[in-house]
Scaffold this motif. Structure first.
Motif, PDB file in Angstrom:
ATOM      1  N   PHE A   1       0.868  -1.174   0.000  1.00  0.00           N
ATOM      2  CA  PHE A   1       0.000   0.000   0.000  1.00  0.00           C
ATOM      3  C   PHE A   1       0.905   1.224   0.000  1.00  0.00           C
ATOM      4  CE2 PHE A   1      -3.707   2.283   2.399  1.00  0.00           C
ATOM      5  CZ  PHE A   1      -3.958   3.034   1.256  1.00  0.00           C
ATOM      6  N   ASN A   2       1.450   1.529  -1.180  1.00  0.00           N
ATOM      7  CA  ASN A   2       2.431   2.602  -1.302  1.00  0.00           C
ATOM      8  C   ASN A   2       1.915   3.795  -2.096  1.00  0.00           C
ATOM      9  OD1 ASN A   2       3.007   2.024  -4.213  1.00  0.00           O
ATOM     10  ND2 ASN A   2       3.858   0.124  -3.370  1.00  0.00           N
ATOM     11  N   HIS A   3       0.629   3.747  -2.493  1.00  0.00           N
ATOM     12  CA  HIS A   3       0.033   4.856  -3.241  1.00  0.00           C
ATOM     13  C   HIS A   3      -1.478   4.802  -3.020  1.00  0.00           C
ATOM     14  CE1 HIS A   3      -1.305   7.292  -6.695  1.00  0.00           C
ATOM     15  NE2 HIS A   3      -0.107   7.855  -6.615  1.00  0.00           N
ATOM     16  N   PRO A   4      -2.155   5.951  -2.948  1.00  0.00           N
ATOM     17  CA  PRO A   4      -3.604   5.946  -2.707  1.00  0.00           C
ATOM     18  C   PRO A   4      -4.393   5.069  -3.675  1.00  0.00           C
ATOM     19  CG  PRO A   4      -2.751   8.166  -2.462  1.00  0.00           C
ATOM     20  CD  PRO A   4      -1.615   7.331  -2.973  1.00  0.00           C
ATOM     21  N   THR A   5      -3.903   4.924  -4.904  1.00  0.00           N
ATOM     22  CA  THR A   5      -4.639   4.118  -5.876  1.00  0.00           C
ATOM     23  C   THR A   5      -4.578   2.623  -5.579  1.00  0.00           C
ATOM     24  OG1 THR A   5      -2.697   4.088  -7.332  1.00  0.00           O
ATOM     25  CG2 THR A   5      -4.358   5.791  -7.729  1.00  0.00           C
ATOM     26  N   ASN A   6      -3.721   2.205  -4.648  1.00  0.00           N
ATOM     27  CA  ASN A   6      -3.691   0.801  -4.239  1.00  0.00           C
ATOM     28  C   ASN A   6      -4.915   0.412  -3.419  1.00  0.00           C
ATOM     29  OD1 ASN A   6      -0.186   1.213  -3.517  1.00  0.00           O
ATOM     30  ND2 ASN A   6      -1.071   0.425  -5.408  1.00  0.00           N
ATOM     31  N   HIS A   7      -5.560   1.393  -2.790  1.00  0.00           N
ATOM     32  CA  HIS A   7      -6.671   1.128  -1.874  1.00  0.00           C
ATOM     33  C   HIS A   7      -7.829   0.475  -2.630  1.00  0.00           C
ATOM     34  CE1 HIS A   7      -9.837   1.692   1.081  1.00  0.00           C
ATOM     35  NE2 HIS A   7      -8.967   2.201   1.950  1.00  0.00           N
ATOM     36  N   PRO A   8      -8.351  -0.664  -2.137  1.00  0.00           N
ATOM     37  CA  PRO A   8      -9.433  -1.352  -2.857  1.00  0.00           C
ATOM     38  C   PRO A   8     -10.722  -0.554  -2.923  1.00  0.00           C
ATOM     39  CG  PRO A   8      -9.119  -2.321  -0.681  1.00  0.00           C
ATOM     40  CD  PRO A   8      -7.979  -1.373  -0.899  1.00  0.00           C
ATOM     41  N   GLY A   9     -10.889   0.440  -2.058  1.00  0.00           N
ATOM     42  CA  GLY A   9     -12.096   1.259  -2.078  1.00  0.00           C
ATOM     43  C   GLY A   9     -11.902   2.614  -2.726  1.00  0.00           C
ATOM     44  N   ARG A  10     -10.856   2.744  -3.539  1.00  0.00           N
ATOM     45  CA  ARG A  10     -10.547   4.059  -4.125  1.00  0.00           C
ATOM     46  C   ARG A  10     -11.696   4.559  -5.002  1.00  0.00           C
ATOM     47  NH1 ARG A  10      -7.945   0.034  -6.587  1.00  0.00           N
ATOM     48  NH2 ARG A  10      -7.931  -0.131  -8.870  1.00  0.00           N
ATOM     49  N   GLY A  11     -12.431   3.629  -5.649  1.00  0.00           N
ATOM     50  CA  GLY A  11     -13.549   4.042  -6.484  1.00  0.00           C
ATOM     51  C   GLY A  11     -14.726   4.571  -5.692  1.00  0.00           C
ATOM     52  N   ARG A  12     -14.725   4.319  -4.394  1.00  0.00           N
ATOM     53  CA  ARG A  12     -15.776   4.823  -3.500  1.00  0.00           C
ATOM     54  C   ARG A  12     -15.241   5.956  -2.627  1.00  0.00           C
ATOM     55  NH1 ARG A  12     -15.928  -0.748  -3.309  1.00  0.00           N
ATOM     56  NH2 ARG A  12     -14.829  -0.789  -1.296  1.00  0.00           N
ATOM     57  N   ASP A  13     -14.114   6.510  -3.040  1.00  0.00           N
ATOM     58  CA  ASP A  13     -13.478   7.618  -2.323  1.00  0.00           C
ATOM     59  C   ASP A  13     -13.075   7.230  -0.901  1.00  0.00           C
ATOM     60  OD1 ASP A  13     -13.695   9.395  -4.481  1.00  0.00           O
ATOM     61  OD2 ASP A  13     -15.748   9.910  -3.909  1.00  0.00           O
ATOM     62  N   GLU A  14     -12.774   5.942  -0.666  1.00  0.00           N
ATOM     63  CA  GLU A  14     -12.291   5.497   0.638  1.00  0.00           C
ATOM     64  C   GLU A  14     -10.781   5.720   0.706  1.00  0.00           C
ATOM     65  OE1 GLU A  14     -13.445   1.480   1.333  1.00  0.00           O
ATOM     66  OE2 GLU A  14     -15.558   1.846   0.887  1.00  0.00           O
ATOM     67  N   THR A  15     -10.334   6.122   1.871  1.00  0.00           N
ATOM     68  CA  THR A  15      -8.903   6.389   2.050  1.00  0.00           C
ATOM     69  C   THR A  15      -8.413   5.786   3.359  1.00  0.00           C
ATOM     70  OG1 THR A  15      -9.296   8.507   3.171  1.00  0.00           O
ATOM     71  CG2 THR A  15      -9.035   8.550   0.760  1.00  0.00           C
ATOM     72  N   ALA A  16      -7.127   5.702   3.493  1.00  0.00           N
ATOM     73  CA  ALA A  16      -6.481   5.236   4.721  1.00  0.00           C
ATOM     74  C   ALA A  16      -5.015   5.631   4.646  1.00  0.00           C
ATOM     75  CB  ALA A  16      -6.621   3.719   4.869  1.00  0.00           C
ATOM     76  N   PRO A  17      -4.330   5.714   5.801  1.00  0.00           N
ATOM     77  CA  PRO A  17      -2.890   6.015   5.767  1.00  0.00           C
ATOM     78  C   PRO A  17      -2.137   4.941   4.985  1.00  0.00           C
ATOM     79  CG  PRO A  17      -3.771   6.221   7.992  1.00  0.00           C
ATOM     80  CD  PRO A  17      -4.838   5.572   7.177  1.00  0.00           C
ATOM     81  N   LEU A  18      -1.165   5.334   4.199  1.00  0.00           N
ATOM     82  CA  LEU A  18      -0.374   4.372   3.442  1.00  0.00           C
ATOM     83  C   LEU A  18       0.341   3.412   4.393  1.00  0.00           C
ATOM     84  CD1 LEU A  18       1.297   6.609   0.698  1.00  0.00           C
ATOM     85  CD2 LEU A  18      -0.815   5.271   0.549  1.00  0.00           C
ATOM     86  N   GLY A  19       0.446   2.165   3.985  1.00  0.00           N
ATOM     87  CA  GLY A  19       1.157   1.185   4.800  1.00  0.00           C
ATOM     88  C   GLY A  19       2.633   1.497   4.925  1.00  0.00           C
ATOM     89  N   THR A  20       3.151   2.288   3.997  1.00  0.00           N
ATOM     90  CA  THR A  20       4.578   2.617   4.001  1.00  0.00           C
ATOM     91  C   THR A  20       4.978   3.511   5.164  1.00  0.00           C
ATOM     92  OG1 THR A  20       4.048   4.342   2.377  1.00  0.00           O
ATOM     93  CG2 THR A  20       4.944   2.274   1.536  1.00  0.00           C
ATOM     94  N   VAL A  21       4.016   3.930   5.991  1.00  0.00           N
ATOM     95  CA  VAL A  21       4.363   4.690   7.196  1.00  0.00           C
ATOM     96  C   VAL A  21       5.291   3.873   8.092  1.00  0.00           C
ATOM     97  CG1 VAL A  21       2.337   3.917   8.512  1.00  0.00           C
ATOM     98  CG2 VAL A  21       3.404   6.113   9.058  1.00  0.00           C
ATOM     99  N   ILE A  22       5.201   2.550   7.984  1.00  0.00           N
ATOM    100  CA  ILE A  22       6.117   1.657   8.713  1.00  0.00           C
ATOM    101  C   ILE A  22       7.570   1.969   8.330  1.00  0.00           C
ATOM    102  CG2 ILE A  22       6.889  -0.751   8.888  1.00  0.00           C
ATOM    103  CD1 ILE A  22       4.400  -0.435  10.434  1.00  0.00           C
ATOM    104  N   PHE A  23       7.805   2.151   7.046  1.00  0.00           N
ATOM    105  CA  PHE A  23       9.147   2.478   6.556  1.00  0.00           C
ATOM    106  C   PHE A  23       9.525   3.908   6.940  1.00  0.00           C
ATOM    107  CE2 PHE A  23       7.874  -1.099   4.025  1.00  0.00           C
ATOM    108  CZ  PHE A  23       9.039  -1.767   3.684  1.00  0.00           C
ATOM    109  N   ASP A  24       8.550   4.808   6.885  1.00  0.00           N
ATOM    110  CA  ASP A  24       8.820   6.203   7.278  1.00  0.00           C
ATOM    111  C   ASP A  24       9.382   6.260   8.692  1.00  0.00           C
ATOM    112  OD1 ASP A  24       7.734   6.954   4.852  1.00  0.00           O
ATOM    113  OD2 ASP A  24       5.781   7.495   5.701  1.00  0.00           O
TER     114      ASP A  24
END
Length: 269
Positions: free
Chosen positions: A237-260
């Protein structure tokens, strides 16, 4: 400011090394290399040159003998070109404060090597394992994760929850005995738990808990907080378009925050 040199180690069957390296670069690592296990054996790459080590997902050795077990044995017995045991190099890496992240197959490798949970500082003593999912099938779905705020894990600091995918067939945590399980909880070494999407409380309910792991355990850290192993894939999950609910305008923090968090910690911020 200290530099962050990241090494993503591939093996015979890993398949998430490119995404993992991309996540480290996104996080601001100063150097990111991908190297095969054989490069360590041949001496073309040495762990001493890095301070962030990533074991990515995949199917090491086709999961022969059990997920990552053959790879763990290879680490235990391999030597580099100078005859030095690679296991000692890994021990030195951890002792000097390097960060280690194991994702999915990488998590399976860490527990079978004994780098997690390393109770009483007993590294390379296998205390837990990861077994077949209760569903008896491969699970490929997105899950909600609750983060343990009391955990010493540097990777999860300041994060409350995550929404990331899982894709595994052997993700159920099994402890050596009840004492080990109790100490995982009392020591706050359970860094991540599968959560009910409505309440965000840890759950045993399928499919929110995709493998039946007790207490909803999705990820473990060691007492230093420098090592994290988790079954879900934050690098996926490294980009908002990876989110399975992107077509419904669903969002969540990127999983890459672990790396951050890892890069920020090593940068001394």
């Amino acid at each position: 400011m200290p530099q962050v040199h990241t090494l993503v180690i591939t093996g015979y069957g890993t398949n998430c090394e490119v995404e993992s390296a991309h996540a480290a670069r996104m996080a601001g690592a100063d150097r990111v290399d991908i190297a095969h296990f054989s490069d360590l054996v041949a001496g073309r790459v040495t762990l001493a040159d890095y301070n962030f080590l990533v074991f990515p997902g995949g199917f090491l050795d086709g999961d022969d003998l059990g997920s990552a077990l053959a790879a763990a044995q290879r680490w235990r017995h391999a030597h580099d070109a100078q005859g030095n045991r690679l296991l000692e190099a890994l021990r030195d890496f951890v002792t000097r404060g390097g960060l280690v992240l194991g994702i999915c197959n990488g998590f399976q490798l860490l527990v079978k090597l004994g780098l997690l949970p390393a109770l009483d500082g007993q590294r390379f003593d296998r205390q837990v394992s990861l077994s077949h999912n209760d569903s008896a099938r491969y699970e490929d779905r997105w899950v909600h994760l609750r983060v343990n705020a009391a955990s010493p894990c540097v990777f999860t600091k300041g994060i409350e929850h995550l929404y990331v995918p899982v894709r595994h067939g052997e993700g159920k945590l099994v402890a050596r005995d009840e004492e080990v399980m109790n100490r995982l909880v009392s020591g706050n070494l359970v860094a991540l738990q599968y959560a009910d999407p409505e309440t965000m409380e840890p759950t045993m309910e399928y499919p929110w808990n995709p493998n039946g792991s007790p207490l909803g355990i999705a990820g473990l850290t060691d007492p230093t907080g420098h090592i994290l192993g988790l079954m879900p894939h934050p690098e996926a999950f490294n980009h908002p378009t990876n989110h399975p609910g992107r077509g419904r305008d669903e969002t969540a923090p990127l999983g890459t925050v672990i790396f951050d968090n890892a890069v920020r910690y090593l940068h001394g911020k």
